[in-house]
Design an enzyme around this catalytic site. Structure first.
Site, PDB file in Angstrom:
ATOM      1  N   GLU A 296      40.262  38.430  20.687  1.00 51.74           N
ATOM      2  CA  GLU A 296      39.071  38.575  20.530  1.00 51.74           C
ATOM      3  C   GLU A 296      38.672  39.409  21.789  1.00 51.74           C
ATOM      4  O   GLU A 296      39.333  39.472  22.892  1.00 51.74           O
ATOM      5  CB  GLU A 296      38.227  37.323  20.812  1.00 51.74           C
ATOM      6  CG  GLU A 296      38.637  36.192  19.768  1.00 51.74           C
ATOM      7  CD  GLU A 296      38.780  34.641  20.190  1.00 51.74           C
ATOM      8  OE1 GLU A 296      37.929  34.406  20.838  1.00 51.74           O
ATOM      9  OE2 GLU A 296      39.292  33.939  19.263  1.00 51.74           O
TER      10      GLU A 296
ATOM     11  N   LYS B  45      36.849  40.220  25.346  1.00 51.10           N
ATOM     12  CA  LYS B  45      36.405  39.248  26.327  1.00 51.10           C
ATOM     13  C   LYS B  45      34.987  39.647  26.991  1.00 51.10           C
ATOM     14  O   LYS B  45      34.894  40.809  27.579  1.00 51.10           O
ATOM     15  CB  LYS B  45      37.393  39.412  27.653  1.00 51.10           C
ATOM     16  CG  LYS B  45      37.066  38.377  28.545  1.00 51.10           C
ATOM     17  CD  LYS B  45      38.043  38.397  29.538  1.00 51.10           C
ATOM     18  CE  LYS B  45      37.592  37.246  30.755  1.00 51.10           C
ATOM     19  NZ  LYS B  45      36.464  37.559  31.410  1.00 51.10           N
TER      20      LYS B  45
ATOM     21  N   ASP C  91      31.547  40.138  28.752  1.00 55.66           N
ATOM     22  CA  ASP C  91      31.399  40.224  30.182  1.00 55.66           C
ATOM     23  C   ASP C  91      29.933  39.466  30.353  1.00 55.66           C
ATOM     24  O   ASP C  91      28.724  40.245  30.476  1.00 55.66           O
ATOM     25  CB  ASP C  91      31.318  41.350  31.186  1.00 55.66           C
ATOM     26  CG  ASP C  91      31.197  41.074  32.447  1.00 55.66           C
ATOM     27  OD1 ASP C  91      31.529  39.905  32.790  1.00 55.66           O
ATOM     28  OD2 ASP C  91      30.935  42.115  33.444  1.00 55.66           O
TER      29      ASP C  91
ATOM     30  N   TYR D 190      32.984  31.736  19.726  1.00 54.65           N
ATOM     31  CA  TYR D 190      34.348  31.987  19.521  1.00 54.65           C
ATOM     32  C   TYR D 190      35.338  30.662  19.257  1.00 54.65           C
ATOM     33  O   TYR D 190      36.447  30.707  19.281  1.00 54.65           O
ATOM     34  CB  TYR D 190      34.712  32.891  20.639  1.00 54.65           C
ATOM     35  CG  TYR D 190      34.415  32.191  22.090  1.00 54.65           C
ATOM     36  CD1 TYR D 190      34.886  31.306  22.752  1.00 54.65           C
ATOM     37  CD2 TYR D 190      33.633  33.021  22.806  1.00 54.65           C
ATOM     38  CE1 TYR D 190      34.789  30.871  23.988  1.00 54.65           C
ATOM     39  CE2 TYR D 190      33.139  32.364  23.886  1.00 54.65           C
ATOM     40  CZ  TYR D 190      33.925  31.277  24.626  1.00 54.65           C
ATOM     41  OH  TYR D 190      33.696  31.088  25.875  1.00 54.65           O
TER      42      TYR D 190
ATOM     43  N   LYS E 149      43.041  41.620  31.217  1.00 55.90           N
ATOM     44  CA  LYS E 149      42.029  42.401  31.868  1.00 55.90           C
ATOM     45  C   LYS E 149      42.126  43.726  32.124  1.00 55.90           C
ATOM     46  O   LYS E 149      43.340  44.216  32.471  1.00 55.90           O
ATOM     47  CB  LYS E 149      41.872  41.659  33.443  1.00 55.90           C
ATOM     48  CG  LYS E 149      41.657  40.229  33.376  1.00 55.90           C
ATOM     49  CD  LYS E 149      40.237  39.593  33.102  1.00 55.90           C
ATOM     50  CE  LYS E 149      39.090  40.199  33.795  1.00 55.90           C
ATOM     51  NZ  LYS E 149      38.688  39.534  34.829  1.00 55.90           N
TER      52      LYS E 149
ATOM     53  N   CYS F  69      30.106  42.811  69.668  1.00 56.49           N
ATOM     54  CA  CYS F  69      29.375  42.364  68.427  1.00 56.49           C
ATOM     55  C   CYS F  69      28.168  43.447  68.418  1.00 56.49           C
ATOM     56  O   CYS F  69      27.403  43.584  69.395  1.00 56.49           O
ATOM     57  CB  CYS F  69      28.983  40.898  68.828  1.00 56.49           C
ATOM     58  SG  CYS F  69      28.095  40.474  67.434  1.00 56.49           S
TER      59      CYS F  69
ATOM     60  N   CYS G 101      24.822  40.677  68.973  1.00 60.10           N
ATOM     61  CA  CYS G 101      24.453  40.117  69.971  1.00 60.10           C
ATOM     62  C   CYS G 101      24.875  40.692  71.338  1.00 60.10           C
ATOM     63  O   CYS G 101      24.690  40.419  72.672  1.00 60.10           O
ATOM     64  CB  CYS G 101      24.866  38.618  70.003  1.00 60.10           C
ATOM     65  SG  CYS G 101      26.669  38.309  70.176  1.00 60.10           S
TER      66      CYS G 101
ATOM     67  N   CYS H  32      33.263  37.696  66.847  1.00 61.22           N
ATOM     68  CA  CYS H  32      32.276  37.208  67.974  1.00 61.22           C
ATOM     69  C   CYS H  32      32.111  35.679  68.155  1.00 61.22           C
ATOM     70  O   CYS H  32      31.880  35.026  67.140  1.00 61.22           O
ATOM     71  CB  CYS H  32      31.067  37.692  67.241  1.00 61.22           C
ATOM     72  SG  CYS H  32      29.283  37.180  68.316  1.00 61.22           S
TER      73      CYS H  32
ATOM     74  N   CYS I  93      24.703  33.920  68.419  1.00 62.43           N
ATOM     75  CA  CYS I  93      24.739  35.211  67.602  1.00 62.43           C
ATOM     76  C   CYS I  93      23.921  35.103  66.515  1.00 62.43           C
ATOM     77  O   CYS I  93      24.004  34.377  65.463  1.00 62.43           O
ATOM     78  CB  CYS I  93      25.809  35.683  67.324  1.00 62.43           C
ATOM     79  SG  CYS I  93      25.808  37.204  66.372  1.00 62.43           S
TER      80      CYS I  93
END
Length: 668
Positions: free
Chosen positions: A112, A114, A116, A221, A312, A406, A409, A424, A429
């Protein structure tokens, strides 16, 4: 009055017939205008005579119900995921594994597409649609019945003698309808990224009349209850498909019965070559062993049935230009580098950014700014830069240099020995705080719907929400929010508050996952909640006690102990208690029935052979009755082997390992 009832019945039958001709047979006999005219007459009569209105009326297709939220309901049978296969070798191994277990030479497969979309479970009582549940987490789904009733390809009434019939399928949005929806949305930022997102947003809209306007579709299905299949005298998945079609459900035209795995492989190539010509998005092929009698023999793992799998399609790859590299800060302080890309179409979406993971990944793959790069995206996976197209590299490329501070910050970043990620470590932050708030409210954590990432960012920037505790103080800021420049209306604000209050009733595992203890995912959070029962027991446990728990290693145990020794985290738990957030593990009905005095309590079982009920039912009953673990594979950790008729080699292995054999029906 009798004449009116007869007229209503006649109109309903006529509309049902026209809908079947249009959606199931693909042979419409009237125009949309004629259909709408008759539907309006039915709605008028039902409004004037509500005593004659029924749940199976075609008038339910127009929607009109407005929900405040979608309640969670437990599935009668779990909605399991499927294992994934990615190439021909994987498929042949899947076939060989089935042959080894069943000792069958010839295996037929029902194949069958698949789709989405979103998995849905439909419950019919005496032939009338009474409940529609999303997949959810597989155990609990959301009740979206009113919205599903608006989908014209979903029969509201079916001709069956089965008292309770569950039908599973996939709700989706065709490419044509997706295009129409996006064309009607003026703001580009509000457009849906792909058909699946549009279908999900439409199905879960709180106003069913909006869902009705979206023209969602469904393909059926599966009938999951094997006892029902026995009543219907159905022995094969291909016969299930035929029965669903007879009942009036829409079936995928691409369904095929293949005589062996080589035919499956050949057919996959055919579907793959024409997937762009299909009316709906397809991301693979579902392959099911056709003989239902073999399902029990094949069994299932904790997550997947062994008699079915999904192939897939390979991820689509696109080329585009890498314009810049942007560092971002996550809730734990981890730095992730993101590629800013020249927008490109990929997998039904416009992609303008993709992950580059960390600085080591960028360096190891020699990725440079202004490179032409390959990106890929598979299903819901975040788009990823694979690497540069070296044949198209120009003189204008710029080598990447990792940041040292960072980006939010300015704190000096740290990188632990043996780790690839920069962090960080400043807990104040702003980026870390916002990401921790987003994680806390997310679906898998406390599940506070409507409090989106954008809204959290707005409220944080306005200093209305600065901490997790502030989420539960939001009701006191109503006037400030509604009168501010947030574009948040009173209805949306009330939804915030309703969902925030609902989250206070969550079971402990949701809170453990939400507060962001490093290395703690959903599964580990559930183990901790079931083991310690409340947050205080967990907070005061020792490292030695934690390490003794299955699935809790030393790294995770240290992380838990460190978390609850931090003064800010101790204060967080104290504040949440005072704000009314539940700190206890909430046992479900099945757990309350556990026989804790039994010799089988929390022991490990394996089941082999045939029984008068499906093995998955035995597994479920043993797990519920004894809080036990039922596996498919015998090992030294197995305590008992439950044996039925025609048992195989597992008895011999159990004897060798000294495992006790049980032939009694201990689950009854």
């Amino acid at each position: 009055m009798l004449d009116i009832l007869k007229r209503i019945i006649r109109l309903k039958k006529q509309l049902d017939q026209w809908a079947r001709e249009y959606y199931d047979l693909d042979k419409p006999t009237i125009s949309d205008a004629e259909y709408d005219l008759v539907l309006k007459e039915l709605i008028k009569l039902e409004n004037e005579h509500p005593e004659y209105a029924t749940d199976d009326s075609p008038s339910k297709r127009v929607g009109g119900h407005v929900a405040t939220h979608f309640p969670k309901v437990k599935h009668d049978l779990p909605m399991l995921s499927l294992s994934n296969q990615f190439n021909e070798e994987d498929l042949r191994k899947f076939d060989n594994d089935i042959k080894k277990i069943t000792r069958e030479i010839d295996i037929n497969y029902n194949v069958e597409p698949k789709i989405d979309g979103l998995s849905i479970s439909l419950i019919y009582i005496d032939g009338v649609l009474r409940q529609a549940l999303t997949r959810g987490d597989g155990e609990f789904g959301e009740n979206v019945t009113n919205n599903v009733r608006t989908i014209k390809s979903v029969p509201l009434k079916i001709n069956t003698q089965i008292h309770k019939l569950e039908v599973r399928g996939e709700i989706f949005l065709s490419f044509n309808e997706f295009s129409k929806i996006n064309s009607s949305i003026e703001d580009d930022e509000q457009k849906f990224a792909n058909p699946r997102n549009a279908a999900a947003g439409s199905l879960r809209n709180l106003d069913s009349s909006i869902t009705a306007q979206r023209n969602l579709d469904m393909i059926a299905y599966y009938i999951p209850d094997e006892s029902v299949l026995k009543q219907l005298k159905i022995h094969k998945q291909s016969e299930v498909i035929a029965e669903l079609k007879r009942l009036g459900f829409k079936i995928a035209n691409e369904v095929r019965l293949c005589r062996n795995i080589e035919e499956v492989i050949s057919y996959i190539k055919t579907i793959s070559s024409k997937r762009d010509l299909l009316e709906y998005p397809v991301d693979g092929i579902v392959i099911k062993e056709d003989e239902i009698k073999l399902y029990d023999i094949l069994g299932r793992t904790a997550k997947f049935p062994r008699w079915a799998t999904a192939f897939k399609f390979p991820p689509e790859i696109a080329e585009t230009k890498l314009l810049s590299i942007i560092p971002t800060v996550g809730r734990t302080g981890r730095i992730t580098y993101v590629a800013n890309l020249q927008p490109v179409q990929l997998g039904g979406s416009i992609i303008s950014s993709a992950t580059l993971h960390n600085s080591d990944y960028i360096h190891d793959n020699d990725i440079r700014i202004n490179d032409v790069v390959n990106i890929f995206k598979a299903a819901e996976i975040i788009p990823k830069v694979i690497g540069p197209v070296l044949s198209k590299r120009s003189n204008g490329v710029i080598s990447f240099t990792p940041i040292l501070n960072c980006p939010i910050c300015g704190s000096l970043l740290e990188k632990q020995i043996g780790e690839v990620d920069q962090y960080c470590t400043n807990t104040s932050c702003p980026a870390r705080i916002v990401q921790s708030l987003i994680h806390f409210t997310s679906k898998k954590a406390m599940n506070i719907e409507d409090l989106s990432e954008k809204n959290i960012q707005k409220l944080y920037d306005a200093k209305i929400i600065n901490s997790i505790q502030d989420i539960y103080r939001l009701e006191n800021k109503k006037a400030l929010i509604l009168n501010g420049n947030f574009k948040i209306k009173e209805k949306m604000f009330n939804n915030f508050i309703n969902n925030i209050n609902l989250s206070k009733k969550n079971s402990l595992e949701k809170l453990i996952f939400a507060i962001g203890i490093r290395h703690i995912g959903e599964t580990t959070a559930k183990v901790l909640a079931k083991t310690f029962r409340n947050i205080d027991n967990l907070a005061t446990t020792s490292l030695e006690q934690l390490i003794k728990i299955n699935d809790i290693g030393e790294v995770v145990a240290v992380s838990i102990v460190d978390f609850f020794q931090n003064a800010a985290n101790i204060q967080l738990i104290k504040d949440l208690k005072e704000l009314g957030v539940n700190m206890e593990y909430i046992s479900n009905t099945d757990e309350l029935k556990i026989d804790t005095n039994s010799e089988y309590y929390r022991k490990s079982f394996v089941i082999t052979g045939s029984f008068d009920i499906p093995r998955y039912e035995i597994k479920k009953k043993i797990e519920q009755k004894f809080d036990a673990n039922v596996s498919d594979t015998i090992s030294r950790a197995t305590n008992y082997l439950i044996v039925g008729e025609a048992a195989g080699s597992k008895i011999e292995k159990a004897n060798k390992l000294g495992i006790k054999i049980i032939r009694e029906k201990i689950w009854e």
